[in-house]
Scaffold this motif. Structure first.
Motif, short mmCIF file in Angstrom:
data_model
loop_
_atom_site.label_atom_id
_atom_site.label_comp_id
_atom_site.label_asym_id
_atom_site.label_seq_id
_atom_site.Cartn_x
_atom_site.Cartn_y
_atom_site.Cartn_z
N ILE A 44 6.65 -16.13 10.19
CA ILE A 44 5.55 -15.29 9.71
C ILE A 44 5.52 -15.30 8.19
O ILE A 44 6.55 -15.14 7.54
CB ILE A 44 5.71 -13.86 10.27
CG1 ILE A 44 5.56 -13.92 11.79
CG2 ILE A 44 4.68 -12.92 9.64
CD1 ILE A 44 5.98 -12.68 12.51
N ASP A 45 4.34 -15.50 7.65
CA ASP A 45 4.13 -15.51 6.20
C ASP A 45 4.15 -14.07 5.71
O ASP A 45 3.14 -13.37 5.72
CB ASP A 45 2.79 -16.18 5.89
CG ASP A 45 2.50 -16.25 4.40
OD1 ASP A 45 3.39 -15.95 3.58
OD2 ASP A 45 1.36 -16.60 4.05
N VAL A 46 5.30 -13.61 5.30
CA VAL A 46 5.48 -12.22 4.88
C VAL A 46 5.46 -12.15 3.36
O VAL A 46 6.09 -12.94 2.68
CB VAL A 46 6.76 -11.60 5.48
CG1 VAL A 46 7.99 -12.37 5.10
CG2 VAL A 46 6.91 -10.15 5.10
N ARG A 47 4.68 -11.20 2.85
CA ARG A 47 4.51 -11.02 1.41
C ARG A 47 5.04 -9.64 1.02
O ARG A 47 5.12 -8.74 1.85
CB ARG A 47 3.04 -11.14 1.02
CG ARG A 47 2.37 -12.45 1.46
CD ARG A 47 2.94 -13.64 0.72
NE ARG A 47 2.43 -14.90 1.20
CZ ARG A 47 1.84 -15.80 0.40
NH1 ARG A 47 1.68 -15.56 -0.88
NH2 ARG A 47 1.43 -16.94 0.90
N ARG A 48 5.37 -9.48 -0.26
CA ARG A 48 5.91 -8.22 -0.73
C ARG A 48 5.30 -7.87 -2.09
O ARG A 48 5.54 -8.56 -3.08
CB ARG A 48 7.43 -8.32 -0.87
CG ARG A 48 8.10 -7.00 -1.14
CD ARG A 48 9.59 -7.13 -1.04
NE ARG A 48 10.21 -5.83 -1.22
CZ ARG A 48 11.49 -5.63 -1.32
NH1 ARG A 48 12.33 -6.65 -1.24
NH2 ARG A 48 11.98 -4.42 -1.47
N PRO A 49 4.49 -6.80 -2.13
CA PRO A 49 3.90 -6.40 -3.40
C PRO A 49 4.97 -6.08 -4.44
O PRO A 49 6.00 -5.48 -4.12
CB PRO A 49 3.09 -5.15 -3.04
CG PRO A 49 2.84 -5.27 -1.57
CD PRO A 49 4.05 -5.97 -1.02
N ASP A 50 4.71 -6.46 -5.69
CA ASP A 50 5.67 -6.23 -6.77
C ASP A 50 5.93 -4.76 -7.04
O ASP A 50 7.03 -4.38 -7.40
CB ASP A 50 5.16 -6.86 -8.08
CG ASP A 50 5.34 -8.36 -8.11
OD1 ASP A 50 6.32 -8.86 -7.53
OD2 ASP A 50 4.49 -9.03 -8.71
N LYS A 51 4.91 -3.94 -6.90
CA LYS A 51 4.99 -2.57 -7.37
C LYS A 51 5.55 -1.57 -6.36
O LYS A 51 5.62 -0.39 -6.65
CB LYS A 51 3.63 -2.10 -7.86
CG LYS A 51 3.16 -2.91 -9.06
CD LYS A 51 1.84 -2.46 -9.57
CE LYS A 51 1.44 -3.34 -10.74
NZ LYS A 51 0.21 -2.97 -11.36
N THR A 52 5.93 -2.02 -5.19
CA THR A 52 6.51 -1.10 -4.21
C THR A 52 7.76 -1.70 -3.59
O THR A 52 7.75 -2.84 -3.15
CB THR A 52 5.51 -0.69 -3.12
OG1 THR A 52 6.20 0.11 -2.15
CG2 THR A 52 4.91 -1.88 -2.42
N PRO A 53 8.83 -0.92 -3.54
CA PRO A 53 10.05 -1.42 -2.90
C PRO A 53 10.06 -1.20 -1.38
O PRO A 53 11.00 -1.56 -0.71
CB PRO A 53 11.15 -0.59 -3.56
CG PRO A 53 10.48 0.69 -3.92
CD PRO A 53 9.05 0.33 -4.26
N LEU A 93 -3.13 -13.97 11.63
CA LEU A 93 -2.30 -12.92 11.05
C LEU A 93 -1.22 -13.49 10.17
O LEU A 93 -0.21 -12.85 9.95
CB LEU A 93 -1.67 -12.08 12.16
CG LEU A 93 -2.65 -11.27 12.99
CD1 LEU A 93 -1.94 -10.57 14.13
CD2 LEU A 93 -3.40 -10.28 12.14
N GLY A 94 -1.39 -14.67 9.68
CA GLY A 94 -0.38 -15.22 8.79
C GLY A 94 0.77 -15.88 9.53
O GLY A 94 1.83 -16.07 8.97
N ILE A 95 0.58 -16.18 10.80
CA ILE A 95 1.64 -16.81 11.58
C ILE A 95 1.52 -18.32 11.40
O ILE A 95 0.43 -18.88 11.50
CB ILE A 95 1.54 -16.43 13.06
CG1 ILE A 95 1.65 -14.90 13.20
CG2 ILE A 95 2.58 -17.14 13.89
CD1 ILE A 95 1.39 -14.40 14.59
#
Length: 91
Positions: free
Chosen positions: A31-40, A88-90
């Motif tokens: 799964i193509d998982v992303r992580r916003p910079d501004k939230t941990p 869904l980014g799969i």
């Protein structure tokens, strides 16, 4: 910021085990998982789905609240049970 412009998820110093476990499991599932910079606390697993590993909450953008299903397994089930015409980014 658009989903595909977000950084690919990676572990950060101080992450809770739930966050590192989620990142690893989602990547292992392809799964193509992303992580916003501004939230941990937040992971984006598609343009419209956010996951908060510490509480296990799953949010669909534009809905009133979190889905009743919670946890990493519920998220994986949701992502892998979606019809093909709703990407869904799969990979």
């Amino acid at each position: 910021m658009k989903y595909y412009q977000l950084p690919i998820a990676s572990e950060r110093a101080g992450d809770e085990p739930a966050m590192t476990d989620a990142i690893r499991a989602l990547m292992m599932a392809g799964i193509d998982v992303r992580r916003p910079d501004k939230t941990p606390y937040q992971l984006k697993v598609s343009e419209t789905i956010s996951y908060y590993p510490a509480k296990g909450t799953i949010f669909i953008d534009g809905t009133a609240g979190a889905l009743p299903q919670r946890g990493l397994q519920a998220l994986l089930t949701l992502l892998t049970d979606q019809p093909c015409e709703q990407p869904l980014g799969i990979h």
